[in-house]
Structures are given as C-alpha cells and as structure tokens.
Design a protein around this motif. Structure first.
Motif, mmCIF file in Angstrom:
data_model
loop_
_atom_site.group_PDB
_atom_site.id
_atom_site.type_symbol
_atom_site.label_atom_id
_atom_site.label_comp_id
_atom_site.label_asym_id
_atom_site.label_seq_id
_atom_site.Cartn_x
_atom_site.Cartn_y
_atom_site.Cartn_z
ATOM 1 N N GLY A 1 17.183 -5.536 -16.201
ATOM 2 C CA GLY A 1 18.066 -4.372 -16.034
ATOM 3 C C GLY A 1 18.129 -3.476 -17.250
ATOM 4 O O GLY A 1 19.148 -2.831 -17.487
ATOM 5 N N LYS A 2 17.042 -3.409 -18.018
ATOM 6 C CA LYS A 2 17.046 -2.611 -19.256
ATOM 7 C C LYS A 2 17.221 -1.111 -19.003
ATOM 8 O O LYS A 2 17.990 -0.445 -19.691
ATOM 9 C CB LYS A 2 15.747 -2.837 -20.045
ATOM 10 C CG LYS A 2 15.601 -4.219 -20.645
ATOM 11 C CD LYS A 2 14.303 -4.371 -21.383
ATOM 12 C CE LYS A 2 13.093 -4.141 -20.514
ATOM 13 N NZ LYS A 2 13.059 -5.014 -19.317
ATOM 14 N N VAL B 1 19.053 -3.769 -32.051
ATOM 15 C CA VAL B 1 18.051 -4.264 -31.103
ATOM 16 C C VAL B 1 18.814 -5.143 -30.128
ATOM 17 O O VAL B 1 19.230 -6.258 -30.475
ATOM 18 C CB VAL B 1 16.932 -5.068 -31.802
ATOM 19 C CG1 VAL B 1 15.927 -5.561 -30.762
ATOM 20 C CG2 VAL B 1 16.241 -4.229 -32.857
ATOM 21 N N LEU B 2 19.044 -4.623 -28.926
ATOM 22 C CA LEU B 2 19.890 -5.320 -27.956
ATOM 23 C C LEU B 2 19.037 -6.024 -26.900
ATOM 24 O O LEU B 2 18.224 -5.383 -26.226
ATOM 25 C CB LEU B 2 20.837 -4.328 -27.278
ATOM 26 C CG LEU B 2 21.783 -3.547 -28.211
ATOM 27 C CD1 LEU B 2 22.680 -2.616 -27.402
ATOM 28 C CD2 LEU B 2 22.626 -4.498 -29.064
ATOM 29 N N LEU B 3 19.229 -7.321 -26.788
ATOM 30 C CA LEU B 3 18.530 -8.114 -25.772
ATOM 31 C C LEU B 3 19.316 -8.015 -24.471
ATOM 32 O O LEU B 3 20.460 -8.472 -24.385
ATOM 33 C CB LEU B 3 18.416 -9.572 -26.208
ATOM 34 C CG LEU B 3 17.849 -10.552 -25.171
ATOM 35 C CD1 LEU B 3 16.440 -10.143 -24.745
ATOM 36 C CD2 LEU B 3 17.845 -11.974 -25.722
ATOM 37 N N VAL B 4 18.709 -7.399 -23.466
ATOM 38 C CA VAL B 4 19.342 -7.259 -22.150
ATOM 39 C C VAL B 4 18.966 -8.484 -21.317
ATOM 40 O O VAL B 4 17.781 -8.767 -21.127
ATOM 41 C CB VAL B 4 18.876 -5.968 -21.453
ATOM 42 C CG1 VAL B 4 19.562 -5.823 -20.100
ATOM 43 C CG2 VAL B 4 19.167 -4.756 -22.336
ATOM 44 N N ALA B 5 19.966 -9.205 -20.852
ATOM 45 C CA ALA B 5 19.704 -10.461 -20.139
ATOM 46 C C ALA B 5 20.539 -10.556 -18.872
ATOM 47 O O ALA B 5 21.729 -10.214 -18.867
ATOM 48 C CB ALA B 5 20.017 -11.651 -21.050
ATOM 49 N N ASP B 6 19.917 -11.017 -17.821
ATOM 50 C CA ASP B 6 20.589 -11.259 -16.546
ATOM 51 C C ASP B 6 21.516 -12.474 -16.698
ATOM 52 O O ASP B 6 21.090 -13.529 -17.182
ATOM 53 C CB ASP B 6 19.527 -11.528 -15.476
ATOM 54 C CG ASP B 6 20.093 -11.622 -14.065
ATOM 55 O OD1 ASP B 6 21.264 -12.003 -13.918
ATOM 56 O OD2 ASP B 6 19.355 -11.323 -13.123
#
Length: 444
Positions: free
Chosen positions: A110-111, A215-220
């Motif tokens: 969902g980035k 630096v943002l890690l987009v995670a489900d």
C-alpha cells in the motif's frame, strides 16, 4: 483492529479481577493465557516471550501484592508494557529541509496509496507536499499516483515514459522539486521482495543519493509471522526511520505491529485505518494500548470530532435536541456528521468498555437503509413526520427499496427518541425554576 488479542486479554483480566489477592500461581496461569493470545495474534515468538517476562516480573512485585485492587494494577502494568512495546510516545516526522520522505516496502503493502494519504495529512497540517513517482516496475503505478495527487490537490512528478533508471528519475525529481512551491517531498518507490537483491541494491542507491530525513517502511498489518523477516531485511538494507501500518481496520490480529516495532526499534509513525484518503492518522502507542485493553481512546475521539464537525453545526444541533425541536432533517444532518468521523465500529471502539461487548458489530448496510428511507421523504415530511400516513409510507418504502415495516420501525424509534428529548427538556425547565433543586433534594 486487534480485536482477537483484545478479546483474549479481556477474558484474562476478568479472571484476575475476580481474585482478592494476586499470587504467583494465578499470575503464571494468566501469563500462559496471554502468551497464547499473543501468538494467536501473530506476534513473533521471541517478542511475545520477552513481553511476558517483563509483565510477570513487575506483576510479582511487592507493590502489586499489597495493592487494594490487584487486578486493576495488573491491567495498569499491561498497559504500560504494551505502550512501551508499541513504541512509548508518538514520534513526529523529521521535516528539516529538504524534507524528503522515502516510502519503501513489499509489493502490495500500500505504498502508493499511503504516499497520497500522507500528502493529504501533511496538507491539513499546513505543509505543501509534493508527490514523486519512482515506481518504474509496477504497471500503472505512475498513473495511479498522479490520479491520487489530483484527488488530494498536490503537484506530482512523473518520470519520462519508458524510463527505467531510478537514479536518473531521482535526479530529475530533485531538480523539479526545487522549482515547486512545495516544502515536503514524498518519494513513492517500487515494491520489493526480501529476496530480490538487485532491486534492494537499486533502492539503496536511491537512498544514498536523496539522503532523505525519513525512510518509512510501509507494511500490511496482516503480514503475520513474516513481519519480523520483512522488517529486519529492510532495516538492515536501508536503516529505516519509521513504520507505516496499513489496513489496520481489516485485520483482527495485528501482531505485525508489535513484532516490527520491537525488532527494528523504530517507531510506528502512521496507521491506515480505512480505504479512503483521509483514513490515515498519526500512531499513538498509549492510545492503541488503551483500546486493546478496553480502556477506549477518548482523546482520539475528541480530536476526530473536532476535525470533522463544524462547531456552529454542533451547537445548533445541541439546541434543537435540548428544546425537542429535533426533526428528520436534523436526524439526517446528524447521520452525515457521524459518517465524517469514519467507520462506526472504529469510533465505538474508542469508547471505554465497548470492546468488552462480545460479538458487537455495526451493520453498515442497515445504516445505509436508514439513510435511504429518510432521503426518500420530502423536506416537508422530514420537518413534520406526523403527516406520514399509510400511502406516504408505502411510497417511501418503494423509493428506498425497503419494506413498509422497516419504514414504520424507523419512525417509531424516531418518535421514541423525540419523546425522550422532550422529557429531558421539561426536566431542564423544571430544574431551572427557583427552589427546584431543593425540592428534588439536590444542591446547586
């Protein structure tokens, strides 16, 4: 959100509150149940093990054993440790110039949508965000970001057609951003798989060039047991600064949130709580811990209401309810006001004690039927529901696609509500008369 874990913990606490004294035996039994609840919620084994050890150590302390209400003190310990596990305090974005944010993560996390949601949130905070498309691998990713940017109302950089060199795109975007009035750059990058080393190296090179503040890690949120591996790999490669959890509204387990935060020691900065672009909010560990433990989140609810509801409209509605002049036009306006706050189950979950209600759910379809019934009435009928005879009710039922019985039920409930408001109004008038309080045995 975390409903599976919340339900299990509520059962544990209910049992603990039934004990007049907390002993090592019932603490051990409770911790066994909590460990199983964490594992069922997809919390990674070592994370769950460490959490249980910390809670047990504090729960067996002297200050708890001597407490008047030991069960409540255990809940407090849980709340504090869960808050710490989720990150402690909310940590804001680092927006020092040039204020560059890279969105990274697995395919399908969902980035792109999160990039647009973040842009909308920043815009509401008075910032001037810029969206930059750097996903050169997924078909239609660039057009998707451009479309979302138009919806949000922010400028968007799109690379030249057919361009495959992400570093070249990064340079072009950086030059483009200098000519724009924006002050926060959001780079939407291509999705990676953990084992896709060439793509990992590519994004490392982009990070090195951009030198982003975030630096943002987009995670489900439904990543499950894979969460630790994902977070560890991306953190080692890119030294992430924070996490963005998506689809928190759609996963009953949510263990990924606990695991990823713990293994990276990086804060969860934002959470996606729905599909709409405005269903995105800063992550407050203590508030979420309160919701998981059935304490609610009144602060969050007040903030949502303040952001979504016009103060003058709220005052006008309060006056109508107080004077019992509330009609179906007002009912419809109140209905729309409530919908602005987001999914109703999320809102009710912010009220203390609501998570204790077993099998509680909100029938969104039923709510839509109610709205359709009211919209099928004329303005005059909404203003004066007493004119709704049998023929009019049949017409409304046909217009809204429901049965006459459903129309009758709604009008009956509305009549009861208005009658109750009228009673409150009379009581208020009576209590305002001189000497009224003393006659009722009350002090003013």
């Amino acid at each position: 959100m975390f409903s599976l874990l919340a339900d299990k913990l509520q059962d544990v606490f209910k049992d603990l509150r039934g004990h007049g004294k907390i002993t090592e035996t019932n603490i051990t039994d409770a911790m066994r149940a909590v460990r199983m609840a964490l594992l069922e919620a997809d919390v990674e084994f070592n994370v769950a093990k460490g959490f249980i050890a910390r809670v047990k150590e504090k729960a067996l302390g002297e200050e708890v054993l001597r407490g008047v209400h030991p069960g409540q003190q255990i809940v407090k310990i849980f709340h504090d440790e869960l808050t710490a596990l989720l990150g402690g305090d909310n940590e804001p974005l680092n927006l020092e110039k040039p204020a560059r944010i890279m969105m990274v993560g697995l395919n399908g996390a969902g980035k792109t949508t999160s990039s647009a949601k973040l842009a909308m949130w920043l815009k509401k905070q008075g910032k001037a965000p810029l969206l930059i498309a750097c996903d050169l691998h997924r078909p239609a990713a660039i057009e998707q970001l451009a479309t979302l940017a138009r919806q949000v109302g922010v400028p968007c950089f799109t690379p030249p057609p057919g361009e495959k060199d992400v570093l070249k795109v990064g340079r072009l975007a950086a030059d483009w951003a200098k000519e724009q009035p924006g002050n926060v750059q959001i780079y939407d990058t291509a999705g990676r798989q953990e084992i896709d080393e060439p793509l990992i190296q590519e994004i490392k090179a982009l990070r090195e060039f951009l030198q982003p503040q975030e630096v943002l890690l987009v995670a489900d949120a439904a990543t499950g047991q894979q969460a630790v591996s994902v977070a560890t790999h991306f953190h080692q490669a890119l030294n992430i600064t924070g996490l963005v959890l998506t689809k928190l509204d759609g996963d009953a387990r949510g263990g990924a949130a606990l695991s990823m935060r713990q293994v990276t020691q990086r804060p969860i900065k934002f959470a996606g709580i729905g599909e709409k672009l405005d269903q995105f909010e800063p992550f407050f560990p203590d508030r979420l811990a309160g919701r998981i433990l059935g304490m609610g989140d009144i602060i969050g609810l007040v903030e949502k209401a303040a952001a979504a509801i016009d103060e003058e409209d709220a005052k006008r509605m309060e006056e109508k309810m107080r004077t019992a002049s509330f009609d179906l036009n007002d009912f419809l306006a109140q209905f729309k006001m409530l919908k602005k706050l987001g999914p109703l189950e999320n809102i009710l979950g912010m009220l203390p004690g609501m998570s204790n209600l077993k099998d509680f759910s909100v029938d969104e379809k039923q709510m839509k039927r109610v709205e359709a019934i009211v919209l099928s009435m004329t303005l005059a009928e909404r203003s004066n529901p007493d004119v709704l005879n049998a023929r009019r009710r049949q017409r409304i039922a046909r217009g809204s696609g429901v049965s006459v019985t459903e129309v009758n039920d709604l009008l009956q409930r509305f009549g009861q509500m208005r009658k109750m408001m009228k009673g409150f109004g009379k009581m208020r008038q009576m209590m305002s008369r001189p000497g009224a309080a003393s006659r009722f045995g009350l002090k003013r």
